[in-house]
Design an enzyme around this catalytic site. Sequence first.
Site, PDB file in Angstrom:
ATOM      1  N   LYS A 126      -7.001   0.285  -1.998  1.00  0.00           N
ATOM      2  CA  LYS A 126      -7.345  -1.082  -1.621  1.00  0.00           C
ATOM      3  C   LYS A 126      -7.471  -1.977  -2.851  1.00  0.00           C
ATOM      4  O   LYS A 126      -8.179  -1.657  -3.808  1.00  0.00           O
ATOM      5  CB  LYS A 126      -8.655  -1.085  -0.826  1.00  0.00           C
TER       6      LYS A 126
ATOM      7  N   CYS B  24      -8.544  -2.999   6.238  1.00  0.00           N
ATOM      8  CA  CYS B  24      -9.668  -3.763   6.772  1.00  0.00           C
ATOM      9  C   CYS B  24      -9.571  -5.250   6.426  1.00  0.00           C
ATOM     10  O   CYS B  24      -8.638  -5.928   6.819  1.00  0.00           O
ATOM     11  CB  CYS B  24     -10.992  -3.150   6.298  1.00  0.00           C
TER      12      CYS B  24
ATOM     13  N   GLU C   9      -9.563   3.246   9.130  1.00  0.00           N
ATOM     14  CA  GLU C   9     -10.111   3.229   7.773  1.00  0.00           C
ATOM     15  C   GLU C   9     -11.186   4.310   7.623  1.00  0.00           C
ATOM     16  O   GLU C   9     -12.038   4.475   8.498  1.00  0.00           O
ATOM     17  CB  GLU C   9     -10.728   1.857   7.492  1.00  0.00           C
TER      18      GLU C   9
END
Length: 516
Positions: A340, A390, A279
């Site tokens: 995301k 994540c 990430e």
Amino acid sequence: MERPRPLWERSPGAPAMAAASGVLLALALPPRPDPWLAWVALVPLLLSVRGGGRRRAALLGLLTGTIYALASVYWVEGTMVRYGPLPVWLASAATLLLALYMGGYTAVWVALAPGVSRRHRHTAPIWLATAWVALEWLRTHLLGGFGWAHLGYTQVTTPAILQVAELGGVFAISWLIVAVNGALTATVVHLADRRPHVLQPQLLAAVAMVLAAAAFGVVRLAEIRATPVRRELPVALVQGNVPEGEKWEPARRRQILRRYLGMSEQLGAAATQLIVWPEAAIPYLLQDSPQLRARLRQVCRRTGADLLFGGLWRDPANRSYRNSAYAITAAAGVVGRYDKLHLVPFGEYVPLARLLAFVRSITAQIGDFRPGSGPTLLPVAGEQVGCPICFEVTYPWLTRAFACGGATMLATVTNDAWFGDSVAPRQHLLIAAVRCVETRLPMVRAANTGITAVIDADGAILAEVPQFETTTLTATVPLRDLAPTLYSRIGEGWLIALLAAWALAEWLHRRRVAVG
């Protein structure tokens, strides 16, 4: 001679039993080695609330839940102190507040327990399990959602039981555990009342459910391993091991980029087909740098591999940022970007920003990101890859959305440097393993400081490298054509059906009482 009162009916005994439940739950959660404790952990709490009112039950439940939560998320305090940076007292208070919030769900659940047990003597374990899972689902969604430390995660190191997740997700395992605890509680009460020592039907049902779940898991594990592997995909997962305090320093940008470029090109030609970086691996805006895009394509040409990595994207319309994952090939350059969807509350944005505007005055480390628009798949290495970023891996609905959208494998890019050397990175990895079972998709996981790993579709960790090492994990990912799971198809539909059945049971009970 008067029969001595059971321990749970004595005043000092009830809080001690509630605290014991919290400790047992904590000891059952991986990476601690005692998952079997979860199957009995709630019995002391359920016994302690018998014969009391809802308020007393709620307080005891809050005690249990807070102890369990503190043992599960204690690392939040260290993260806030190191990277907030917050003073220790404020970080400790915030961690305690989070634990109390999580414990509040246990308080609500156990406040319902005495009434449910009185009204539904034979079916109480079913409705208690349903209520617990409904509250876990709510915690995963409410106020941005926090899907850590669900009861079902205690069984991630028990392969046979873990396979139940393909039927109803992690929540199905939680349901089974709570139902067994409810049945054991009824059995203990039965024996304590000196009733004839006949086998309780609830206990028999609980034993049958556990045996059936284990048998199902054994059969499914054998079936999956017997399914032909259509492709062994060679991958290289780069663990850059960049300290969090250095990640965004302007003076370190070139060095960080050179590290990832160098570690990837060291692989040589034809050694792998997919390279994955963690990430936010690149501390630059890729869209603003044609030279960087050309350099990344050069990496792909030299290695013969496609590249998947985390980076930032800025919306040209409103200058807002996205936490993104990019896919790059030698032939076409950037072939896909996933933004995301589920941002971390108080990490990547402030929920209820107008009401909680003061939070930004406490720490400047909270981001101001915007969520993406949908679960975009990334076409790399001949596969369609779903890439939860994540903390997104803690939300079952997202990996389910990737699976329903046609993903053939999962890849998660993460930065667990925030967690330090606590249990959190291992717990985060094991949560990811449950997502693999729910969808029957394998996963590659590239983590900045670890734990970088490859996970099979049955939840088994096939390969991993230690934390805090600058290294590259090279492995092969077995890709099989497995049928979509029941959970992928219906999600929590089974929970909705159980809640409807519970509502009907309550209505029928009230009707019987009214009729007399």
